[in-house]
Design an enzyme around this catalytic site. Structure first.
Site, PDB file in Angstrom:
ATOM      1  N   TYR A 182       1.002-109.054  15.253  1.00 36.09           N
ATOM      2  CA  TYR A 182       0.687-108.301  16.687  1.00 36.09           C
ATOM      3  C   TYR A 182      -0.624-107.681  16.142  1.00 36.09           C
ATOM      4  O   TYR A 182      -0.876-106.360  16.572  1.00 36.09           O
ATOM      5  CB  TYR A 182       1.515-107.440  17.152  1.00 36.09           C
ATOM      6  CG  TYR A 182       2.949-108.159  17.654  1.00 36.09           C
ATOM      7  CD1 TYR A 182       2.902-109.624  17.719  1.00 36.09           C
ATOM      8  CD2 TYR A 182       3.854-107.293  18.290  1.00 36.09           C
ATOM      9  CE1 TYR A 182       4.148-110.218  18.311  1.00 36.09           C
ATOM     10  CE2 TYR A 182       5.019-108.128  18.532  1.00 36.09           C
ATOM     11  CZ  TYR A 182       4.957-109.421  18.734  1.00 36.09           C
ATOM     12  OH  TYR A 182       6.189-109.965  19.032  1.00 36.09           O
TER      13      TYR A 182
ATOM     14  N   HIS B 146       9.836-114.994  12.703  1.00 35.68           N
ATOM     15  CA  HIS B 146       9.013-115.607  13.656  1.00 35.68           C
ATOM     16  C   HIS B 146       8.548-117.131  13.476  1.00 35.68           C
ATOM     17  O   HIS B 146       7.790-117.504  12.742  1.00 35.68           O
ATOM     18  CB  HIS B 146       7.355-114.823  13.331  1.00 35.68           C
ATOM     19  CG  HIS B 146       7.037-114.242  14.907  1.00 35.68           C
ATOM     20  ND1 HIS B 146       6.041-113.150  14.814  1.00 35.68           N
ATOM     21  CD2 HIS B 146       7.372-114.220  16.217  1.00 35.68           C
ATOM     22  CE1 HIS B 146       5.973-112.957  15.910  1.00 35.68           C
ATOM     23  NE2 HIS B 146       6.645-113.527  16.973  1.00 35.68           N
TER      24      HIS B 146
END
Length: 266
Positions: A68, A132
């Site tokens: 992010y 992820h």
């Protein structure tokens, strides 16, 4: 108005989460994201105000990740003195640089990633860490990342670990070997529902990503946010739905909708 009466257990981990979590991708990244409109990254003061508002509304879960952008680095200083107010969920496996993602699920990279997240977030433990996935869920789970996270949990660096994947098979195996899974589930996409059902029957935690279809949810008639949250929070396996916003009004509207849905479900 507060979500505190509606906190939910994350499976058998002992963690109690607010039914909505604040997603922070927009705190640190505005490239390569799948939102319907472009946006500027908020200032530190805007983030500080949004965090205070979220806390006042009863949200105790923050969702971040190395992928992010600068989200972790920005959150660390802004959470000074507030560590016990929040449950922090971050990720391993995906990196984002120069507008592109790359993936690494080795033991060495997993450890480095966790150590870096601890430094960035100015903390000595992480409440939740998710893998992820790059979409090859079963292959990822055969790699070194899950055993490494188990070791880090035993060392006290993380309190719970799980998997943010894309397939039913990956989600179920991840729950068999870990504490929780993050699953896409909304009015438009319900293909991973069997993962939720498995979690419910095995007392595992479920976090929902894209609960409102990343802002693309459009329905005629009823309020789409409330209808979307009625579906998501209506499944008894769901611990928390992650809502990504940098707009105070949207945050308040989402909490109002969730509170209305949860009051009806009691």
């Amino acid at each position: 108005m507060t979500l505190r009466p509606y906190y939910r257990a994350l499976g058998d981990t002992g963690l109690q989460l607010s039914p909505l979590g604040l997603g922070t991708v927009k705190f640190g990244r505005n490239q390569g994201v799948k939102y319907p409109t472009s946006f500027e990254l908020p200032s530190d003061q805007q983030i500080r105000s949004l965090l205070a508002q979220a806390h006042d509304l009863g949200i105790n879960l923050l969702d971040t990740a190395p992928a992010y952008g600068t989200s972790e680095e920005r959150l660390g200083p802004l959470l000074a003195g507030q560590r016990t107010d929040w449950l922090i969920c971050t990720k391993v496996g995906e990196e984002f640089s120069a507008g592109e993602s790359s993936f690494n699920f080795s033991a060495a990279h997993t450890r480095r990633s966790i150590e870096r997240s601890l430094r960035r977030l100015h903390t000595d433990y992480l409440d939740m860490v998710l893998v992820h996935s790059d979409g090859n869920d079963l292959q990822v789970l055969d790699d070194e990342v899950y055993p490494t996270l188990q070791q880090l949990k035993q060392q006290g660096l993380i309190r719970a670990f799980g998997f943010s994947g894309k397939t039913i098979e990956g989600g179920i195996r991840a729950l068999q070997q870990g504490d929780c899974a993050m699953v896409t589930y909304n009015l438009n996409e319900q293909g991973e529902r069997p993962v939720l059902d498995f979690a419910l029957s095995h007392n595992k935690g479920i976090l929902i990503k894209k609960a409102l279809a990343s802002g693309h949810l459009c329905l005629d008639g009823e309020d789409p946010v409330q209808q979307g949250l009625r579906l998501v929070l209506g499944h008894r396996a769901v611990t928390s739905a992650i809502i990504g916003t940098i707009t105070p009004r949207h945050l308040e509207q989402n909490v109002q909708a969730a509170a209305a849905v949860l009051e009806q479900q009691e």
